[in-house]
Design an enzyme around this catalytic site. Structure first.
Site, short mmCIF file in Angstrom:
data_model
loop_
_atom_site.label_atom_id
_atom_site.label_comp_id
_atom_site.label_asym_id
_atom_site.label_seq_id
_atom_site.Cartn_x
_atom_site.Cartn_y
_atom_site.Cartn_z
CB CYS A 1 -0.89 0.02 1.25
SG CYS A 1 -1.76 -1.54 1.55
CG ASP B 1 -0.29 -8.61 7.23
OD1 ASP B 1 -1.29 -7.93 6.95
OD2 ASP B 1 0.69 -8.68 6.47
CB SER C 1 11.31 -10.71 -7.97
OG SER C 1 11.91 -10.25 -6.77
N GLY C 2 13.46 -12.82 -8.11
CA GLY C 2 14.72 -13.41 -7.68
C GLY C 2 15.69 -12.39 -7.11
#
Length: 616
Positions: free
Chosen positions: A2, A99, A363-364
């Site tokens: 966000c 969360d 992603s890596g």
């Protein structure tokens, strides 16, 4: 994922809404705004929500917990379910499945130490109405941005600098930050492009006492950069343990109440994440990559091979100069500060098209820094050969090498002409030729040098630690956050799980790098899942074909934007020198595309974001 905002400054409600609207692309699902009464006066919290977990409106922010705790939060706490169960046993209750509430309850239970319990990427601020203070924090690896303005009891924070800059009449553009940008291609933390706005650094928290206006910042986590690797097990046992950690880091990042995919470039890191993601779920994984038509820039066929082997639902996104220039037109709107990593453009393109199918992408990122994957770590071997010669001899070598009219030779000569290996490494990080800068940054002094300038680890480990604290934090994380959030896409990086970074610190260098074999341990894990033959090729970066485009399709654009007249309006440079360098790029004698791109970005930022502010 966000955008957060807050202020103690008494802006009008409509002004605050405009500030939130400025970065609404970060969270288009819901805009929240609440004002609280404090001993200092009014405090306003704002939030742009991108709904990922618990899509119900009950999890909208700003969120109140236990009556006196109010929070705005950007990011994800991946282990929130485990923390929630522990907190339930301690008597805390929850009315959502998000969360966000867990952060609040953990703060009530553990105080400022709550951040040490979180595994995630986050930037949040809590207003504790009972204690009359603000408490905030940024994740260990610095994945989520946090900017703040502090002037006495006037405190303002945001996920992006543009929200703070709007309606704030006390800001000046930093001449020093422009110089740092010209050297680093980004503005290093804790500075920003404005003198009066700072960045909260990775692994740091803060308190702002509303009663006396005292702001205190402290570091709650850091990589173990002073102790040498101490892992005692075998290479095979380390490999097994690392695979367990990576599998778990990938699994917890696949959790979402929205569709999830994986960025797949065809390289070692992204291929390994795609393989582990495929093993972690029974659903067919969606994978995405970018394809360029220019020779030497298209790696998409390797990604296709990996996708075919893993049986993913793969999409290849084509990129040409027309779409590239369209993205450039809005570049400074999303990046907020001058930012010259050219791979930001294909990253935006990848996010733009990926968002059409998923809301979260893995992603890596982080594999190179954690496991010695960058080309420059390989260069250390070559540099060390020359560094064994006495400096006077190297000085003569430099004169001989520079007589050869070749850009690579010039770079090599500049590195060899160093007093020690640490200075030589720094020259591989900075622009090798700073003759075009009015004040060259040849002898930098900054806090992060401590990760490089000590003798407790070998130069490979120290260089990687330095890159974690600089390149990863100042460049990669900023690039990924802005490129993905420009299109309301959340990006998660399993390699940036702090457990993996901590474990990597314990491993002997030979487990990660041996005889030119970079990321050795990651490759061995990968080869269990994907054929080794696909990766028998040199490492490729995620680069744009700007070298070609600037000489052909975008030539007129470059010459117009960077005319001598326009160059004279850019601070920190020597216009005549740069004009000559642009000419040498256009005629093919040198490759100056990184400099051209850097100046295009700076000019656009000054034109679109810098108006109305003086440079000091």
């Amino acid at each position: 994922m966000c955008g957060i905002y807050g202020t103690t400054i008494p802006y009008k409600e409509q002004e605050v809404r405009e500030k939130l609207k400025r970065t609404s692309f970060r969270g288009p699902d819901q805009m929240g705004l609440k004002t609280y009464q404090s001993i200092l006066g009014k405090i306003t919290f704002g939030h742009n929500r991108l709904s990922i977990i618990d899509l119900d409106s009950r999890s909208n922010q700003p969120l109140e917990y236990a009556k006196n705790i109010h929070i705005v939060f950007n990011g994800e706490i991946y282990n929130f379910k485990e923390i929630r169960e522990i907190l339930k046993k301690k008597g805390h209750s929850f009315s959502t499945t998000s969360d966000t509430e867990v952060i609040c309850a953990a703060y009530l239970e553990y105080g400022e130490e709550c951040v040490k319990h979180f595994n995630g990427m986050f930037a949040f601020v809590i207003f504790d109405a009972t204690k009359q203070l603000l408490f905030g924090a940024k994740d260990r690896m610095g994945q989520k941005p946090f900017y703040y303005y502090l002037n006495g009891k006037d405190f303002e924070f945001s996920s992006q600098i543009s929200s703070i800059a709007l309606f704030n009449t006390n800001l000046t553009i930093s001449r020093n930050s422009i110089q740092e940008y010209l050297a680093w291609s980004s503005v290093p933390s804790p500075h920003s492009i404005f003198n009066e706005i700072k960045k909260l650094e990775d692994g740091h928290s803060f308190t702002f006492d509303l009663q006396n206006g005292v702001f205190k910042e402290k570091q709650y986590w850091d990589i173990d950069y002073l102790n040498p690797p101490n892992y005692k097990g075998s290479f095979l046992s380390a490999q097994d343990h690392l695979e367990e950690l990576l599998s778990d880091a990938t699994r917890i990042r696949l959790f979402a109440d929205v569709p999830v995919g994986v960025f797949l470039s065809g390289g070692v890191d992204s291929s390994l994440i795609a393989a582990l993601a495929t093993k972690s779920t029974s659903k067919k994984i969606k994978t995405f990559c970018v394809r360029f038509n220019e020779k030497g820039f298209n790696e998409s066929h390797y990604a296709q091979q990996v996708a075919d082997h893993l049986d993913t639902e793969h999409e290849v996104i084509d990129c040409d100069y027309k779409e590239g220039i369209d993205l450039l037109d809005n570049f400074s709107f999303y990046y907020d500060e001058p930012f010259a990593d050219a791979s930001a453009v294909p990253s935006m393109l990848l996010a733009k098209h990926t968002k059409k199918q998923v809301t979260v992408a893995l992603s890596g990122d982080g594999g190179d820094e954690g496991f010695l994957g960058y080309h420059r770590y390989n260069w250390i071997d070559k540099i060390n050969i020359f560094m064994k010669f006495p400096y006077p001899i190297r000085k003569q070598m430099t004169k001989l090498i520079t007589s050869v009219p070749n850009y690579r030779f010039k770079v090599a000569a500049n590195v060899i002409d160093s007093k020690d290996i640490e200075e030589a490494y720094l020259k591989t990080v900075f622009s090798p030729d700073q003759s075009w800068m009015s004040t060259p940054n040849s002898n930098p002094e900054f806090e992060e040098l401590k990760y490089l300038m000590h003798n407790n680890k070998n130069i490979y480990e120290r260089a990687a630690n330095f890159d974690i604290k600089t390149y990863l934090n100042w460049d990669i994380n900023q690039k990924v956050d802005r490129a993905s959030m420009a299109y309301s896409l959340e990006t998660r990086s399993p390699f940036l799980d702090y457990r993996i970074m901590e474990f990597a610190q314990t491993l002997p260098t030979s487990f990660k790098y041996k005889s030119g074999n970079q990321k050795r341990i990651l490759k061995e894990i990968l080869y269990k899942h994907v054929p080794k033959s696909i990766f028998d090729r040199p490492k490729a970066g995620f680069a744009m074909p700007f070298k070609v485009w600037f000489r052909e399709d975008l030539k007129e654009f470059v010459l117009d934007q960077l005319s001598l007249e326009n160059l004279n309006s850019i601070p920190g440079i020597k216009p005549e020198v740069i004009s000559s360098m642009i000419e040498s790029h256009m005629n093919g004698s040198w490759n100056h595309y990184p400099l051209i791109w850097k100046l295009l970005v700076l000019k656009q930022w000054l034109d679109k974001n810098g108006k109305g502010f003086s440079i000091q």
